[in-house]
Design an enzyme around this catalytic site. Structure first.
Site, PDB file in Angstrom:
ATOM      1  N   GLY A   1       0.822  -1.214   0.000  1.00 44.23           N
ATOM      2  CA  GLY A   1       0.000   0.000   0.000  1.00 44.23           C
ATOM      3  C   GLY A   1       0.853   1.259   0.000  1.00 44.23           C
ATOM      4  O   GLY A   1       0.599   2.204  -0.753  1.00 44.23           O
TER       5      GLY A   1
ATOM      6  N   ASP B   1      -9.400  -9.133   4.745  1.00 45.12           N
ATOM      7  CA  ASP B   1     -10.444  -8.126   4.526  1.00 45.12           C
ATOM      8  C   ASP B   1     -10.674  -7.832   3.038  1.00 45.12           C
ATOM      9  O   ASP B   1     -11.816  -7.862   2.567  1.00 45.12           O
ATOM     10  CB  ASP B   1     -10.098  -6.811   5.238  1.00 45.12           C
ATOM     11  CG  ASP B   1      -9.736  -7.026   6.712  1.00 45.12           C
ATOM     12  OD1 ASP B   1      -9.742  -8.175   7.173  1.00 45.12           O
ATOM     13  OD2 ASP B   1      -9.441  -6.028   7.389  1.00 45.12           O
TER      14      ASP B   1
ATOM     15  N   GLN C   1       0.786 -21.150   2.209  1.00 42.91           N
ATOM     16  CA  GLN C   1       2.106 -21.638   2.618  1.00 42.91           C
ATOM     17  C   GLN C   1       2.212 -21.872   4.120  1.00 42.91           C
ATOM     18  O   GLN C   1       1.822 -21.015   4.917  1.00 42.91           O
ATOM     19  CB  GLN C   1       3.176 -20.620   2.216  1.00 42.91           C
ATOM     20  CG  GLN C   1       4.584 -21.023   2.634  1.00 42.91           C
ATOM     21  CD  GLN C   1       5.632 -20.198   1.929  1.00 42.91           C
ATOM     22  OE1 GLN C   1       5.906 -19.065   2.326  1.00 42.91           O
ATOM     23  NE2 GLN C   1       6.188 -20.727   0.859  1.00 42.91           N
TER      24      GLN C   1
ATOM     25  N   GLU D   1      13.859 -18.178   7.690  1.00 39.63           N
ATOM     26  CA  GLU D   1      14.652 -19.069   6.864  1.00 39.63           C
ATOM     27  C   GLU D   1      16.107 -18.612   6.800  1.00 39.63           C
ATOM     28  O   GLU D   1      17.000 -19.395   6.482  1.00 39.63           O
ATOM     29  CB  GLU D   1      14.047 -19.013   5.460  1.00 39.63           C
ATOM     30  CG  GLU D   1      14.355 -20.149   4.563  1.00 39.63           C
ATOM     31  CD  GLU D   1      13.404 -20.106   3.369  1.00 39.63           C
ATOM     32  OE1 GLU D   1      12.199 -20.302   3.569  1.00 39.63           O
ATOM     33  OE2 GLU D   1      13.878 -19.854   2.257  1.00 39.63           O
TER      34      GLU D   1
ATOM     35  N   ARG E   1       5.367 -19.965  -2.523  1.00 38.93           N
ATOM     36  CA  ARG E   1       6.224 -18.791  -2.669  1.00 38.93           C
ATOM     37  C   ARG E   1       7.626 -19.084  -2.154  1.00 38.93           C
ATOM     38  O   ARG E   1       7.794 -19.728  -1.115  1.00 38.93           O
ATOM     39  CB  ARG E   1       5.627 -17.623  -1.877  1.00 38.93           C
ATOM     40  CG  ARG E   1       6.506 -16.398  -1.871  1.00 38.93           C
ATOM     41  CD  ARG E   1       5.858 -15.221  -1.202  1.00 38.93           C
ATOM     42  NE  ARG E   1       5.669 -15.353   0.236  1.00 38.93           N
ATOM     43  CZ  ARG E   1       6.651 -15.289   1.134  1.00 38.93           C
ATOM     44  NH1 ARG E   1       7.905 -15.113   0.757  1.00 38.93           N
ATOM     45  NH2 ARG E   1       6.386 -15.414   2.423  1.00 38.93           N
TER      46      ARG E   1
ATOM     47  N   LEU F   1       8.388  -9.744  -0.113  1.00 40.52           N
ATOM     48  CA  LEU F   1       8.806  -8.344  -0.004  1.00 40.52           C
ATOM     49  C   LEU F   1       9.078  -7.765  -1.393  1.00 40.52           C
ATOM     50  O   LEU F   1       8.778  -6.602  -1.671  1.00 40.52           O
ATOM     51  CB  LEU F   1      10.040  -8.219   0.890  1.00 40.52           C
ATOM     52  CG  LEU F   1       9.808  -8.556   2.376  1.00 40.52           C
ATOM     53  CD1 LEU F   1      11.124  -8.547   3.146  1.00 40.52           C
ATOM     54  CD2 LEU F   1       8.835  -7.568   3.008  1.00 40.52           C
TER      55      LEU F   1
END
Lengths: 579, 252
Positions: A18, A219, A238, A253, A393, A399
């Site tokens: 956003g 949402d 995931q 990770e 993913r 990111l």
């Protein structure tokens, strides 16, 4: 009483996606960001390990290798042109973040340092590669802070603690605006706009064990679903292998990227058996399934035999201090375990939604197999499905998704509003929202939302988690039907206007139920195993029948209709996924 | 064939009863829709000794009193939503465990910001302080093609203050902030420090000018409350002292 506001563009959600879209938009049109939290509290800030881009600062690398890993990691459900675009644009996106002040860790010669991460390899799977740019184990925090700082610099207009409760479209399907609830006052606001960008994040809170924040309740996906827009690949969720046992708090990770290993109760480094080439750095779906297998065969630890262990005690303490400080602290605080000396109990934790609102590579929401564009409606980040993550993913690509597609969506939306007139909402567009809220507030006796939420989370964890079957999913579908019946009768105790979090949490529970409906429906019909979706009754991938995206529609009568659309292929031919 | 259900059933049967402990939670309540004055409520619940206090509050909210209001999100100490005054100390409710405070805990809103409802305070004055110190990188010397270079040593210089999550635990533990509404407070200074000591930034002097005004850094009386309160372990008082010294000696 309602207040009406008018902007060119609205961004719903103040996390990384956003904020990145808002930076792009605010330079070119009147923009507002609505966030149900203060933006710096968004869950982007909890991301730890890194953000990948083929900078080649430490080892030879190429965006094309990154694209290959992304497609293979996603078990070939990735739209390949989108993956090629993302990995190509990744390089400039990272430099941009650095120029905006992001404090990356550095190489000795002052460049952005890079480290290993699961599933990221040199030259199409030869060996692990150092591709993840990072700032200790707080990369997400630094990205969120940096993007928020850039918004402060640009004086972006924020409406903090405003919950979006409805999407407004006119009869032709054109986006008209949204309805929002001001938490501080209980007032409803009509926001009119030419473009709306949803960036509301994931919905991991439908599971008992999750790394997700309480705010992650799906949402955006639920709202658009209720307005006739399909959700894509919702069954692809995931489960991250290394959540703190019982709690699900994430242990990055990066711990394995720095040399940490996973052990069973017998102290065996069992990933050597499951992924002989890259071992503990196999993609998350494979490690989570391997953990499940170890537990099933009786090699799990802990009081219930359902833990394994992450061991970093053999690493240099200064490396841990410099590069993994936060996750070390989590183990100390929450499990009273000292990672410098002993293995940390872990179990798979619900982590990331690969599926979501279907979009093209400009963030535009698209409907159906023909991908008809919904005018003025955009989605970015975890709530969206581009699809660059496919069925699983790769670590760090979330990111990257935020900054690459946040920028692209903002850019496209800014152009769109220049060429578009403001459409008019219907009279009293807040009416359906009022009815929803009055329904919940009006009942003095009824079911308890807390109990419904706990039953949802417990059952999704037991029946729709790492391993699924026709039997478990059909049972879950029955449970969801009864939970929904009870939800329709829910009553709350707080009847006030001011900071009514009781009311908002109950609305959020409704969103979670919608997302769970879509997830289970998609999982039930997909009779194959691909990426994170593992069916023990159909344990193999079935490209002949299932190399396609699921589109789930909510019909007016409440039932769910499933359609499919083809995966956009490219240079990579599906092959068996070995590491 | 052993199914997922078999494994889970076996696991459920093996699950020992966790020894729960009783915890009495006393909360200072406030809601102007109900009363002009604050009041105290008390609940006694049983919980796992390792339960986070924020989850104990959820247990109360979801099963005893839905009107109890507080902010929270990540529940593991990285989002900064749930700073509260817990047994007289500012802490994040998600970083305090039941066993740390049992058998009794007293929870109040953080001080120095107006209480809006129960444990929710008005964050805007706090955010105004943050925004006032230009909290973004300023560098007008042109952009390189790739990244700006920064040595690991220069990167390390401001590492501590990059950890701030804007939870307000430091600022609302500061007696000077309680008494002086104009004081920008520790968190704003921490965020100024983050840029003043960043070798890539060029606006250090501008920030130091802002912080040398009467609302700025010299209001600090070095009580170290802020350092004790920081849930991220930032040496807040040290950062403030470094900014003071930089202003006095223009060494940065």
């Amino acid at each position: 009483m309602t207040t009406t506001h008018t902007y060119d563009a609205l961004v719903v959600g103040g996390g990384g996606g956003g904020l990145r879209a808002a930076i792009e938009l605010s330079e070119r049109c009147r923009t507002a960001v609505l966030s149900k939290l203060y933006p710096t509290r968004s869950h982007t800030g909890a991301a730890q390990g890194g953000v990948c881009a083929a900078l080649g600062n430490v080892e030879e690398d190429s965006p094309e290798w990154h694209a290959f890993d992304t497609v293979k990691g996603g078990d070939y459900l990735v739209d390949q042109p989108a993956a090629l675009l993302m990995t190509e644009e990744a390089v400039e996106a990272i430099y941009q973040l650095e120029r905006w002040g992001l404090p990356f860790n550095r190489t000795p010669d002052g460049r952005i340092d890079q480290r290993r991460f699961g599933g990221h390899t040199r030259n199409h799977g030869e060996a692990p590669v150092k591709r993840a740019c990072y700032a200790a184990d707080r990369t997400g925090h630094m990205i969120l802070q940096t993007l928020y700082q850039q918004c402060v610099k640009r004086d972006v207009r924020f409406f903090n603690e405003f919950y979006c409760l409805d999407l407004l479209r006119d009869d032709a399907g054109v986006t008209v605006g949204i309805i929002a609830f001001e938490l501080a006052t209980g007032e409803l606001h009509v926001f009119r706009a030419k473009a709306v960008v949803f960036a509301t994040g994931g919905y991991g809170r439908m599971f008992r064990v999750t790394s997700n924040a309480h705010a992650l309740t799906g949402d955006g996906p639920a709202l658009v679903w209720r307005r006739g827009i399909p959700l894509e690949d919702m069954e692809m969720f995931q489960f991250h292998p290394t959540g703190l046992a019982r709690l699900g708090v994430l242990l990055s990770e990066a711990a394995r990227g720095e040399g940490g290993i996973v052990l069973n109760r017998e102290g065996e480094r069992f990933m050597e058996r499951y992924a002989p080439t890259i071992k503990d750095l196999a993609p998350r779906d494979m490690v989570s399934r391997a953990i499940y297998q170890e537990i099933k065969e009786g090699r799990g630890g802990g009081p219930d035999g359902d833990w394994v262990y992450l061991d970093i005690s053999h690493l240099d303490p200064t490396v841990i201090e410099e590069k993994l400080p936060d996750i070390t602290e989590f183990a100390r605080i929450y499990l009273k375990v000292e990672p410098l000396e002993e293995p940390v109990p872990i179990q798979p934790t619900a982590h990331y939604a690969m599926g979501g609102i279907p979009t093209d590579t400009d963030g535009r929401v698209v409907v159906g197999a023909d991908e008809d564009v919904v005018p003025g409606l955009y989605a970015v980040g975890e709530c969206a499905c581009v699809s660059v993550h496919g069925a699983n993913r790769l670590g760090t690509n979330s990111l990257l998704d935020l900054v690459v597609f946040g920028r692209r969506a903002g850019d496209d939306a800014a152009s769109f509003v220049h060429d578009t007139d403001l459409a008019t909402p219907s009279e009293h567009p807040e009416q359906p929202t009022l009815e929803l809220l009055d329904g919940i507030l009006g009942r003095t006796t009824g079911d308890n939302a807390g109990e419904i939420r706990e039953e949802l989370q417990d059952n999704m964890f037991d029946l729709a988690f790492v391993v699924r079957s026709d039997e478990s999913l059909a049972k879950m579908q029955q449970i969801l039907m009864s939970l929904r019946e009870r939800y329709e009768r829910v009553a709350i105790t707080d009847k006030g206007a001011r900071y009514n979090t009781d009311l908002m949490e109950t609305v959020e529970l409704g969103y979670l139920l919608d997302c769970a409906d879509a997830l289970v429906a998609g999982a039930l019909v997909r009779t194959e195993s691909r990426g994170a979706h593992f069916r023990e009754d159909h344990p193999l991938r079935d490209d002949a029948n299932w190399l396609k995206h699921t589109l789930a529609y909510r019909e007016r009568d409440g039932s769910i209709r499933i359609e499919y659309k083809p995966v956009k292929m490219g240079p990579y031919v599906p092959m068996e996924r070995k590491y | 064939m052993v199914t997922a259900a078999d494994v889970l059933d076996a696991s459920d049967q093996a699950r020992p009863t966790i020894d729960t402990i009783p915890l009495t939670v006393r909360v200072r309540r406030f809601n102007p829709e109900v009363s002009e004055d604050s009041w105290w409520d008390e609940w006694t619940v049983r919980c796992d000794p390792l339960e986070r206090l924020v989850e104990v509050l959820h247990q109360i909210k979801w099963h005893h009193d839905g009107t109890l209001s507080f902010r929270r999100s990540c529940a593991h100490g990285v989002c900064g939503s749930d700073a509260m005054l817990i047994n007289g100390r500012n802490q994040l409710a998600c970083k305090v465990l039941a066993q740390d405070v049992a058998p009794r805990v007293t929870i109040e809103p953080i001080r120095g910001l107006s209480v809006l409802k129960d444990l929710i305070v008005d964050m805007e004055p706090f955010m105004d302080g943050y925004r006032s110190i230009l909290p973004y990188l300023i560098n007008d010397s042109g952009e390189p093609e790739k990244e700006r270079r920064q040595s690991p040593e220069d990167r390390h210089r401001y590492d501590d203050t990059t950890k701030c999550i804007l939870c307000a635990a430091c600022t609302t533990s500061c007696p000077v902030f309680w008494g002086d509404e104009g004081y920008v407070g520790p968190a704003a200074i921490v965020n100024a420090h983050r840029f003043i000591f960043d070798s890539r930034d060029e606006a250090g002097r501008e920030r130091m000018k802002i912080l040398s005004e009467k609302t700025g850094v010299f209001r600090c009386r070095t009580t170290f409350n802020c350092t004790d309160a920081c849930p991220r372990g930032i040496e807040v008082t040290k950062a403030i002292q470094e900014v003071k010294r930089a202003i006095l000696f223009e060494r940065f």
